[in-house]
Scaffold this active site. Structure first.
Site: not given
Length: 150
Positions: A71, A83
Protein backbone atom coordinates in the site's frame (compact mmCIF):
# COMPACT_ATOMS: atom_id res chain seq x y z
CA UNK A 1 -19.24 -2.71 -7.96
CA UNK A 2 -18.38 0.18 -5.67
CA UNK A 3 -18.68 0.01 -1.90
CA UNK A 4 -17.74 1.84 1.24
CA UNK A 5 -17.86 0.93 4.92
CA UNK A 6 -16.93 2.98 7.99
CA UNK A 7 -16.45 2.48 11.68
CA UNK A 8 -15.62 4.90 14.45
CA UNK A 9 -14.68 4.71 18.09
CA UNK A 10 -14.09 7.21 20.84
CA UNK A 11 -10.55 7.35 22.19
CA UNK A 12 -9.71 8.95 25.52
CA UNK A 13 -6.83 11.07 24.27
CA UNK A 14 -6.85 14.52 22.70
CA UNK A 15 -7.11 14.55 18.90
CA UNK A 16 -3.63 16.07 18.63
CA UNK A 17 -2.09 13.12 20.54
CA UNK A 18 -3.96 10.54 18.48
CA UNK A 19 -2.82 12.25 15.28
CA UNK A 20 0.80 12.06 16.45
CA UNK A 21 0.46 8.28 16.12
CA UNK A 22 -1.83 8.07 13.07
CA UNK A 23 0.14 10.55 10.97
CA UNK A 24 3.39 8.56 11.15
CA UNK A 25 4.54 4.98 10.63
CA UNK A 26 4.13 4.49 14.39
CA UNK A 27 0.59 3.20 13.77
CA UNK A 28 2.09 0.56 11.48
CA UNK A 29 4.47 -0.61 14.19
CA UNK A 30 1.67 -0.68 16.76
CA UNK A 31 -0.58 -2.68 14.42
CA UNK A 32 2.12 -5.28 13.77
CA UNK A 33 2.83 -5.66 17.50
CA UNK A 34 -0.78 -5.40 18.66
CA UNK A 35 -2.26 -7.82 16.13
CA UNK A 36 0.24 -10.72 16.03
CA UNK A 37 -2.55 -13.15 15.15
CA UNK A 38 -3.12 -11.33 11.82
CA UNK A 39 0.20 -9.92 10.66
CA UNK A 40 3.36 -11.88 9.97
CA UNK A 41 5.13 -8.58 9.38
CA UNK A 42 4.68 -5.04 8.13
CA UNK A 43 7.64 -3.51 6.34
CA UNK A 44 8.25 0.13 5.52
CA UNK A 45 9.54 -0.22 1.95
CA UNK A 46 9.97 3.49 1.34
CA UNK A 47 9.29 6.75 3.15
CA UNK A 48 8.90 8.09 6.66
CA UNK A 49 5.11 8.14 7.03
CA UNK A 50 4.33 11.04 4.71
CA UNK A 51 2.69 11.01 1.30
CA UNK A 52 4.42 8.45 -0.89
CA UNK A 53 5.33 6.10 1.96
CA UNK A 54 5.05 2.49 0.81
CA UNK A 55 4.32 -0.44 3.14
CA UNK A 56 4.27 -4.18 2.49
CA UNK A 57 1.84 -6.04 4.73
CA UNK A 58 2.32 -9.80 5.04
CA UNK A 59 -0.41 -11.81 6.73
CA UNK A 60 -0.26 -15.06 8.64
CA UNK A 61 -1.44 -18.03 6.56
CA UNK A 62 -5.22 -18.45 6.60
CA UNK A 63 -6.05 -14.98 7.93
CA UNK A 64 -6.80 -13.40 4.54
CA UNK A 65 -7.69 -14.52 1.01
CA UNK A 66 -4.14 -13.52 0.03
CA UNK A 67 -0.71 -13.57 1.63
CA UNK A 68 0.34 -9.93 1.21
CA UNK A 69 -0.18 -6.59 -0.43
CA UNK A 70 1.64 -3.31 -0.85
CA UNK A 71 0.00 0.00 0.00
CA UNK A 72 0.99 3.60 -0.57
CA UNK A 73 0.05 6.65 1.51
CA UNK A 74 -1.72 9.05 -0.84
CA UNK A 75 -2.91 11.67 1.64
CA UNK A 76 -1.48 12.78 4.97
CA UNK A 77 -3.28 16.00 5.88
CA UNK A 78 -2.14 17.39 9.24
CA UNK A 79 -4.69 20.24 9.20
CA UNK A 80 -7.68 17.92 8.67
CA UNK A 81 -6.08 14.94 10.46
CA UNK A 82 -6.80 12.61 7.54
CA UNK A 83 -4.59 9.82 6.21
CA UNK A 84 -5.35 7.67 3.17
CA UNK A 85 -3.58 4.66 1.72
CA UNK A 86 -4.34 2.64 -1.41
CA UNK A 87 -3.38 -0.90 -2.25
CA UNK A 88 -0.95 -0.62 -5.18
CA UNK A 89 0.18 -4.23 -5.58
CA UNK A 90 -1.08 -7.70 -4.72
CA UNK A 91 -3.83 -8.59 -2.29
CA UNK A 92 -7.18 -7.15 -3.30
CA UNK A 93 -5.88 -6.10 -6.74
CA UNK A 94 -5.06 -9.75 -7.50
CA UNK A 95 -8.68 -10.62 -6.68
CA UNK A 96 -10.09 -8.22 -9.29
CA UNK A 97 -10.41 -4.98 -7.35
CA UNK A 98 -9.68 -1.77 -9.27
CA UNK A 99 -9.41 0.18 -6.01
CA UNK A 100 -9.00 -0.63 -2.35
CA UNK A 101 -8.49 2.46 -0.16
CA UNK A 102 -8.22 2.95 3.60
CA UNK A 103 -8.94 6.29 5.27
CA UNK A 104 -8.30 7.23 8.89
CA UNK A 105 -9.71 10.44 10.32
CA UNK A 106 -9.19 11.91 13.77
CA UNK A 107 -12.13 14.09 14.85
CA UNK A 108 -12.22 16.45 17.84
CA UNK A 109 -14.56 15.24 20.58
CA UNK A 110 -13.89 17.23 23.71
CA UNK A 111 -10.72 18.35 25.37
CA UNK A 112 -9.42 14.91 26.32
CA UNK A 113 -11.02 12.64 23.76
CA UNK A 114 -11.45 12.21 20.03
CA UNK A 115 -13.23 10.05 17.51
CA UNK A 116 -11.10 7.86 15.25
CA UNK A 117 -12.94 6.98 12.07
CA UNK A 118 -11.82 4.27 9.67
CA UNK A 119 -13.27 3.93 6.18
CA UNK A 120 -12.71 1.38 3.43
CA UNK A 121 -13.61 2.29 -0.16
CA UNK A 122 -13.41 -0.31 -2.88
CA UNK A 123 -14.26 -0.87 -6.51
CA UNK A 124 -14.50 -4.45 -7.74
CA UNK A 125 -14.66 -5.41 -11.41
CA UNK A 126 -18.11 -6.83 -12.19
CA UNK A 127 -16.61 -9.97 -13.72
CA UNK A 128 -14.73 -10.65 -10.47
CA UNK A 129 -17.69 -10.04 -8.15
CA UNK A 130 -19.16 -13.57 -8.27
CA UNK A 131 -15.78 -15.25 -7.85
CA UNK A 132 -14.97 -13.07 -4.84
CA UNK A 133 -18.41 -12.87 -3.21
CA UNK A 134 -17.05 -14.29 0.05
CA UNK A 135 -14.25 -11.70 0.15
CA UNK A 136 -16.69 -8.86 -0.55
CA UNK A 137 -19.05 -10.15 2.14
CA UNK A 138 -16.22 -9.92 4.66
CA UNK A 139 -15.21 -6.37 3.75
CA UNK A 140 -16.09 -4.37 6.77
CA UNK A 141 -14.42 -1.89 9.01
CA UNK A 142 -13.62 -4.47 11.70
CA UNK A 143 -10.05 -4.73 10.40
CA UNK A 144 -9.69 -0.96 10.73
CA UNK A 145 -11.45 -1.07 14.08
CA UNK A 146 -8.91 -3.60 15.34
CA UNK A 147 -6.09 -1.31 14.27
CA UNK A 148 -7.79 1.69 15.88
CA UNK A 149 -8.07 -0.21 19.17
CA UNK A 150 -4.34 -1.11 19.27
Amino acid sequence: MFGTVSEEIEVNVPASKAWEVYSTVELTKMAAEGLPDIFEKIEVVKGDGGVGTVLKLTFLPGTQAFSSYTEKFTIVDDAKRVKEAEVVEGGFLDLGFNLYRFRFEILEHGENSCITKGTVEYDLKEEAAAANASVVAKIDASFLLNIMKV
